[in-house]
Design a protein around this motif. Sequence first.
Motif, PDB file in Angstrom:
ATOM      1  N   TRP A 578       0.847  -1.186   0.000  1.00 54.95           N
ATOM      2  CA  TRP A 578       0.000   0.000   0.000  1.00 54.95           C
ATOM      3  C   TRP A 578       0.884   1.237   0.000  1.00 54.95           C
ATOM      4  O   TRP A 578       2.093   1.167   0.222  1.00 54.95           O
ATOM      5  CB  TRP A 578      -0.986   0.012   1.174  1.00 54.95           C
ATOM      6  N   MET A 579       0.295   2.390  -0.284  1.00 49.25           N
ATOM      7  CA  MET A 579       1.055   3.613  -0.445  1.00 49.25           C
ATOM      8  C   MET A 579       0.658   4.642   0.598  1.00 49.25           C
ATOM      9  O   MET A 579      -0.523   4.785   0.942  1.00 49.25           O
ATOM     10  CB  MET A 579       0.846   4.209  -1.845  1.00 49.25           C
ATOM     11  N   VAL A 580       1.667   5.371   1.065  1.00 50.02           N
ATOM     12  CA  VAL A 580       1.467   6.448   2.043  1.00 50.02           C
ATOM     13  C   VAL A 580       2.107   7.715   1.489  1.00 50.02           C
ATOM     14  O   VAL A 580       3.188   7.665   0.900  1.00 50.02           O
ATOM     15  CB  VAL A 580       2.094   6.091   3.411  1.00 50.02           C
ATOM     16  N   ALA A 581       1.428   8.841   1.683  1.00 50.01           N
ATOM     17  CA  ALA A 581       1.977  10.136   1.275  1.00 50.01           C
ATOM     18  C   ALA A 581       2.242  10.981   2.517  1.00 50.01           C
ATOM     19  O   ALA A 581       1.418  11.051   3.431  1.00 50.01           O
ATOM     20  CB  ALA A 581       1.010  10.858   0.351  1.00 50.01           C
ATOM     21  N   PHE A 655       6.204  10.094  -1.332  1.00 50.18           N
ATOM     22  CA  PHE A 655       5.327   8.930  -1.429  1.00 50.18           C
ATOM     23  C   PHE A 655       6.122   7.673  -1.094  1.00 50.18           C
ATOM     24  O   PHE A 655       7.162   7.398  -1.697  1.00 50.18           O
ATOM     25  CB  PHE A 655       4.738   8.816  -2.835  1.00 50.18           C
ATOM     26  N   TYR A 656       5.621   6.908  -0.128  1.00 51.57           N
ATOM     27  CA  TYR A 656       6.250   5.663   0.292  1.00 51.57           C
ATOM     28  C   TYR A 656       5.336   4.483  -0.036  1.00 51.57           C
ATOM     29  O   TYR A 656       4.112   4.573   0.088  1.00 51.57           O
ATOM     30  CB  TYR A 656       6.519   5.666   1.799  1.00 51.57           C
ATOM     31  N   VAL A 657       5.956   3.354  -0.426  1.00 49.40           N
ATOM     32  CA  VAL A 657       5.221   2.108  -0.628  1.00 49.40           C
ATOM     33  C   VAL A 657       5.669   1.127   0.443  1.00 49.40           C
ATOM     34  O   VAL A 657       6.866   0.939   0.670  1.00 49.40           O
ATOM     35  CB  VAL A 657       5.473   1.525  -2.026  1.00 49.40           C
ATOM     36  N   ILE A 658       4.682   0.515   1.099  1.00 56.16           N
ATOM     37  CA  ILE A 658       4.941  -0.429   2.191  1.00 56.16           C
ATOM     38  C   ILE A 658       4.446  -1.806   1.779  1.00 56.16           C
ATOM     39  O   ILE A 658       3.338  -1.947   1.258  1.00 56.16           O
ATOM     40  CB  ILE A 658       4.216   0.005   3.484  1.00 56.16           C
TER      41      ILE A 658
END
Length: 660
Positions: A578-581, A655-658
């Motif tokens: 999932w992605m976090v901004a 933007f990070y992807v986890i």
Amino acid sequence: MKKSIIRTLALVLAVFMFLFQSPLLIQGLALDSVNDTVIALSADDIPEVIDEALIEEKGHIERLYDEEDDLHSIVFANDDGSETLYLFDEPVKYIDDDGEVADKSNELFSEIDDERFVDYAYATLENDVNTYFPEELKTDEGVSLDFDGVTIEMYPVTQEEAGVQLAEDENAIYYDEVFGEGTSVKYEPQFGGFKEEIIIEENVGNVFRFILEAQGLTPVAENGGLKLVDPVGEAVAEISPIFVYDSIKGATEDGADHFTSNNQLDATVLEDGKFELVITVDEEFLSNPGTVYPVTIDPTVVTINATGSGSSKTILDTPVYNKTSNITTGSNPTGVVGFVSNSYGSGRLLMRFPGLMSKSFMTSDYSIKSAFLTLKECSGGSASGTIHAYNYTGPAWTESTVYSSSVYNGVGTSIASQAFSYPNSTLKEYNISEAVRDWKASSAQGAKGIIFKNTTSETDASKSKSIYTAEGSTKPVLTVTYFYNGKRGTVSAPQTTTQNINCLIYAFDRPETWTIKNRDTFSPAYFTDDDAAYCSSVTVAKALALTKTRMKAWLNAKFPGKWYEVGGYSYTIASDEWMVAMRVGVGSYGGAYDYDYHFWYRAKNGTWYNKHGWYLASEKAYGQMDPANSAANTSYYGGWNLGNTVNYYSSATVFYVIKK
């Protein structure tokens, strides 16, 4: 995936060159992430049909092999999260000896291991259809094509013995004086065989003979050409009607025809099971004072199982000329758009894309970012001529369609236009994005396609332009870039009716460990009170830089080896990610302090969420936009604010992807 294709005849066996086929020297293109993860294209990921400069220009960062659902397509991921499809009219990949899909190559090799061909001078070996060129081209010794152990050979009927010559760029083979002085034959390796041209420097006669050893295939006359059929009647290959053109190729003010389709191709069965192929060129054309030598005789062979037939082909096109209602021109390698001559009249070009309409991105789950059609003009005319593309509104058509008023005048709404002139404006991209979006919404319109018309002049031959067709040496290429709107990632959208949860916890602890907290392990353990004080006194850029440094340390501790930074809000993520901004803001926030950071996350339905999006409608009084209404593939996030003056989303957002 064994195909019944014997892709070529040594004289006439040819499939024209694809766009951008020069050898590539590839340098890796990389997107550096915050934890030094690199997404890069290796040389092995870049096929011969895609030019290195185009890779860089379009921002391709990864080859998406799993999304290449046929042998005609190449798909890349881009640095903005979109994907790009290149759609070709013929296979650009094949199944290798290990059963793996591999990119085709036209590279010529001089070291040949196959004992059947060790005496040949050059061969193409990185293909499922390999072509072998002899040391000498002469009667009883010709160019051979091998597919799955089946060999086809064709050689000229001549008294000459022509030695092999490798072209300076090493992309073609020449044999001089094959049919006597002033004649030569040029061969260019192609993915489905090879392209052959007989070149004559003067009128040396209009009949050229070859012997074909077809190993069980029988030539059958059809539409001015020949089909090669196997014993059960399956069409394996097609020899198109002979197309002949002079050194001008297109039209000039003298009104003369500088190409002719008034040629003949015949096949005669010989006693030993071989066939004699006889090419008879339009004698009137060869002897016309307006014909400019050298003249090229271009017999074209299209492998049916490679390109498909009818609507199964990926790209269909045919020129129509308004004084040739009895002439089929769909097999011609070029189409003249504009005035040709008194005998042909004026031409328009039809084109449609059956291979496009079946692609998954032509559904509601995707948005079309852009679509470009690349065409090459080859008339050599320096006068500028504008070729306009329109939605076609006439009756249904095929590559066997001949002129009729309803076809010729099926000109609908405008799509795009390009001006062509020699030598600097011959390769052009048509922006057909809106048309492809329309075809996505209406498959009926997509089945009709495009009609090209010369809007500069349809009466002035000097303004006419010759466009390479799907049978030409530089084929049309359709490039479509798109975003995925549908479900992606692993995380659903939990709803909360309380503001009493930290935004970082809401975004990162997804979903099993999500709990309501006021504080998180990021601050003050990693992001200290001194850090907060510093960020309150500096610019947003400096505050963001420090916060990213602290965030990297926190992510390495909390998600070791399971996170990376990406460069865009709509980056395509895997099903277990999932992605976090994150955005740092410095400004007035409730009058209490000048610093804050905030987090959103993107759920698997493709939509952005944050805790405020689920809280009170009164939040909108502060300019808060509900991110739950904004899809991840839009730039709408630019309007998401928190408080009166703090804009948390801008070009500086991280933007990070986890990974779950």
